[in-house]
Design an enzyme around this catalytic site. Structure first.
Site, PDB file in Angstrom:
ATOM      1  N   TYR A  31      33.238  39.617  44.973  1.00 30.88           N
ATOM      2  CA  TYR A  31      33.693  38.821  45.807  1.00 30.88           C
ATOM      3  C   TYR A  31      35.747  37.472  45.244  1.00 30.88           C
ATOM      4  O   TYR A  31      36.155  38.444  44.869  1.00 30.88           O
ATOM      5  CB  TYR A  31      32.681  37.643  45.744  1.00 30.88           C
ATOM      6  CG  TYR A  31      32.998  35.877  44.479  1.00 30.88           C
ATOM      7  CD1 TYR A  31      32.570  37.022  43.201  1.00 30.88           C
ATOM      8  CD2 TYR A  31      33.981  35.429  44.561  1.00 30.88           C
ATOM      9  CE1 TYR A  31      32.995  36.112  42.204  1.00 30.88           C
ATOM     10  CE2 TYR A  31      33.730  34.175  43.627  1.00 30.88           C
ATOM     11  CZ  TYR A  31      33.078  34.770  42.270  1.00 30.88           C
ATOM     12  OH  TYR A  31      33.614  33.662  41.380  1.00 30.88           O
ATOM     13  N   ARG A  50      43.388  41.771  45.499  1.00 28.60           N
ATOM     14  CA  ARG A  50      42.082  41.823  44.746  1.00 28.60           C
ATOM     15  C   ARG A  50      40.663  42.282  45.089  1.00 28.60           C
ATOM     16  O   ARG A  50      40.569  42.636  43.712  1.00 28.60           O
ATOM     17  CB  ARG A  50      42.098  40.226  44.368  1.00 28.60           C
ATOM     18  CG  ARG A  50      41.710  40.215  42.882  1.00 28.60           C
ATOM     19  CD  ARG A  50      41.961  38.837  41.934  1.00 28.60           C
ATOM     20  NE  ARG A  50      41.387  37.760  42.580  1.00 28.60           N
ATOM     21  CZ  ARG A  50      41.209  36.535  42.190  1.00 28.60           C
ATOM     22  NH1 ARG A  50      42.749  35.884  41.604  1.00 28.60           N
ATOM     23  NH2 ARG A  50      41.031  35.746  43.003  1.00 28.60           N
ATOM     24  N   ARG A  98      15.179  49.747  44.550  1.00 28.76           N
ATOM     25  CA  ARG A  98      15.461  49.298  43.318  1.00 28.76           C
ATOM     26  C   ARG A  98      15.858  50.546  41.927  1.00 28.76           C
ATOM     27  O   ARG A  98      14.686  50.660  41.315  1.00 28.76           O
ATOM     28  CB  ARG A  98      15.489  48.145  43.041  1.00 28.76           C
ATOM     29  CG  ARG A  98      15.287  47.454  41.377  1.00 28.76           C
ATOM     30  CD  ARG A  98      15.223  46.601  41.004  1.00 28.76           C
ATOM     31  NE  ARG A  98      15.922  45.658  39.942  1.00 28.76           N
ATOM     32  CZ  ARG A  98      15.622  46.528  38.579  1.00 28.76           C
ATOM     33  NH1 ARG A  98      15.335  47.332  38.612  1.00 28.76           N
ATOM     34  NH2 ARG A  98      16.644  46.042  37.122  1.00 28.76           N
ATOM     35  N   HIS A 100      18.833  51.909  39.172  1.00 27.89           N
ATOM     36  CA  HIS A 100      19.842  51.579  38.260  1.00 27.89           C
ATOM     37  C   HIS A 100      21.874  52.234  38.992  1.00 27.89           C
ATOM     38  O   HIS A 100      21.794  51.783  39.551  1.00 27.89           O
ATOM     39  CB  HIS A 100      20.115  51.442  36.968  1.00 27.89           C
ATOM     40  CG  HIS A 100      19.754  50.290  36.236  1.00 27.89           C
ATOM     41  ND1 HIS A 100      17.967  50.078  36.833  1.00 27.89           N
ATOM     42  CD2 HIS A 100      19.765  48.774  35.554  1.00 27.89           C
ATOM     43  CE1 HIS A 100      17.897  49.038  36.146  1.00 27.89           C
ATOM     44  NE2 HIS A 100      18.769  48.206  35.508  1.00 27.89           N
ATOM     45  N   LYS A 145      36.703  40.460  39.747  1.00 27.34           N
ATOM     46  CA  LYS A 145      35.790  38.815  40.443  1.00 27.34           C
ATOM     47  C   LYS A 145      34.057  39.146  40.956  1.00 27.34           C
ATOM     48  O   LYS A 145      33.978  39.569  41.886  1.00 27.34           O
ATOM     49  CB  LYS A 145      36.744  38.809  41.653  1.00 27.34           C
ATOM     50  CG  LYS A 145      36.496  36.562  41.483  1.00 27.34           C
ATOM     51  CD  LYS A 145      37.631  36.282  42.165  1.00 27.34           C
ATOM     52  CE  LYS A 145      37.434  35.071  42.437  1.00 27.34           C
ATOM     53  NZ  LYS A 145      37.360  34.551  41.227  1.00 27.34           N
ATOM     54  N   GLU A 177      39.946  31.848  29.271  1.00 25.88           N
ATOM     55  CA  GLU A 177      40.259  31.332  30.731  1.00 25.88           C
ATOM     56  C   GLU A 177      38.437  30.341  30.726  1.00 25.88           C
ATOM     57  O   GLU A 177      38.129  30.358  29.962  1.00 25.88           O
ATOM     58  CB  GLU A 177      40.604  32.122  32.006  1.00 25.88           C
ATOM     59  CG  GLU A 177      38.786  32.529  32.159  1.00 25.88           C
ATOM     60  CD  GLU A 177      38.360  33.840  33.446  1.00 25.88           C
ATOM     61  OE1 GLU A 177      39.574  33.247  34.273  1.00 25.88           O
ATOM     62  OE2 GLU A 177      38.095  34.828  32.970  1.00 25.88           O
ATOM     63  N   LEU A 201      39.941  36.860  34.546  1.00 26.09           N
ATOM     64  CA  LEU A 201      40.115  36.887  35.867  1.00 26.09           C
ATOM     65  C   LEU A 201      41.453  36.569  36.513  1.00 26.09           C
ATOM     66  O   LEU A 201      41.970  35.044  35.814  1.00 26.09           O
ATOM     67  CB  LEU A 201      39.429  36.189  36.701  1.00 26.09           C
ATOM     68  CG  LEU A 201      39.357  36.269  38.448  1.00 26.09           C
ATOM     69  CD1 LEU A 201      39.997  36.114  39.166  1.00 26.09           C
ATOM     70  CD2 LEU A 201      38.918  38.354  38.442  1.00 26.09           C
TER      71      LEU A 201
HETATM   72  C1  LIG Z   1      37.896  33.375  40.944  1.00 27.33           C
HETATM   73  C2  LIG Z   1      38.283  32.637  39.073  1.00 27.33           C
HETATM   74  C3  LIG Z   1      39.543  32.631  38.977  1.00 27.33           C
HETATM   75  C4  LIG Z   1      40.376  31.530  39.507  1.00 27.33           C
HETATM   76  O1  LIG Z   1      40.873  32.498  40.707  1.00 27.33           O
HETATM   77  P1  LIG Z   1      42.302  32.254  41.463  1.00 27.33           P
HETATM   78  O2  LIG Z   1      41.957  32.883  42.107  1.00 27.33           O
HETATM   79  O3  LIG Z   1      43.208  31.380  41.101  1.00 27.33           O
HETATM   80  O4  LIG Z   1      41.354  31.281  42.392  1.00 27.33           O
HETATM   81  C5  LIG Z   1      39.626  32.193  37.438  1.00 27.33           C
HETATM   82  N1  LIG Z   1      38.508  32.549  36.138  1.00 27.33           N
HETATM   83  C6  LIG Z   1      37.648  32.966  36.964  1.00 27.33           C
HETATM   84  C7  LIG Z   1      36.442  33.716  35.656  1.00 27.33           C
HETATM   85  C8  LIG Z   1      37.385  33.385  38.612  1.00 27.33           C
HETATM   86  O5  LIG Z   1      36.349  33.876  38.924  1.00 27.33           O
END
Ligand SMILES: *Cc1c(COP(=O)(O)O)cnc(C)c1O
Length: 283
Positions: A31, A50, A98, A100, A145, A177, A201
């Protein structure tokens, strides 16, 4: 509100999604969240790019071109009359019984998207937020993501239950993070943040901030730091598409620096605001 699903723009209440969608069973999808300022998409190309990278890393194809996805996002902004808000977009591996392993190659990925009104969070941008430290129990592909967000969900919930806005992940003694943000510490005028690797990320806002540091003569080191070092920072902030640059004024009940948003953080916030198309301030 009008949502997008599989090539159509439909009223939210009229949309049916399949119970066999692999997003529902496995979180098998990726996403993006794209910010809208003054009715304009912000850094949309970077986000869509991305999305394609995330999809490719999990061996999924996106059934649209980058331009088509941008056009879909623009249409959602338009038909829903979004001025300040964001677009949410996801792609799942499609609908199949379903099991895997991947479904038949002919199975179409399901693309859904919606727009939402969402003002800039000016209160927290100005005053900062409190955070807690939690164990980073996530998998080792945090660069994707992915819709699989259980580790992030549990961390954010823990933060909220502690009266905090965000949880800071620590893995093997290193700050990685936030549960939905990237973390930055400032010590003696130098900005530190975890290098872009499989453990974080690589946020689009993170990349904007790195560029703004460069443009404003602020030294950045993409180097790791420990939670103890985090507590000793002069300033601390977090970034995300919706949080922009939000000062972190407390970690685990301990004030960072003066306990107020610091001067370099504020300078970066001002630089950030200057490059977004906003004629109206947030709420
Ligand atoms: C989306 C996200 C971010 C921030 O990314 P942006 O592109 O700046 O919105 C940071 N860490 C995680 C785990 C995320 O899912």
């Amino acid at each position: 509100m009008i949502h997008f699903i599989d090539g159509q723009f439909l009223a939210k209440d009229s949309i049916n999604v399949s119970i066999d969608d692999r997003g529902y069973y496995f979180g098998d999808g990726v996403y993006e969240v794209v910010k809208v300022y003054d009715g304009e998409l912000y850094t949309a190309e970077e986000h869509i790019e991305r999305l394609f990278q995330s999809a490719s890393k999990v061996k999924m194809t996106v059934p649209y071109s980058e331009q088509q996805l941008i056009d879909i996002a623009k249409e959602l902004v338009k038909v829903n009359g979004i001025v300040t808000g964001h677009i949410y977009m996801q792609v799942t591996r499609g609908v199949a019984a379903r099991v895997h392993q991947f479904p038949n190659p002919g199975t179409a990925p399901v693309v859904t998207a919606y727009a939402v009104h969402n003002p800039r969070p000016m209160k927290t941008i100005e005053n900062g937020v409190r955070t807690i430290i939690v164990d980073d129990i996530r998998w080792l592909r945090c660069d994707i993501k992915s819709l699989n967000l259980l580790g992030n969900v549990l961390a954010k919930q823990e933060a909220y239950e502690a009266g905090c806005a965000e949880a800071i992940f620590v893995r093997d003694g290193i700050v990685t993070e936030g549960s939905s943000s990237n973390m930055f510490g400032i010590k003696d005028g130098v900005v530190y943040t975890h290098p872009a690797s499989n453990l974080i990320l690589n946020g689009i806002t993170r990349r904007v901030v790195l560029k703004l540091c460069e443009q404003n003569g602020i030294t950045v080191k993409e180097e790791t730091f420990s939670p103890d070092e985090a507590l000793e920072m002069d300033e601390f902030f977090m970034t995300s598409t919706t949080a922009e640059i939000t000062p972190v004024i407390m970690i685990d009940g301990k004030a960072i620096g003066s306990g107020e948003p610091g001067p370099i953080t504020k300078k970066l916030q001002e630089a950030f605001t200057r490059q977004i198309p906003v004629s109206v301030v947030g709420e």
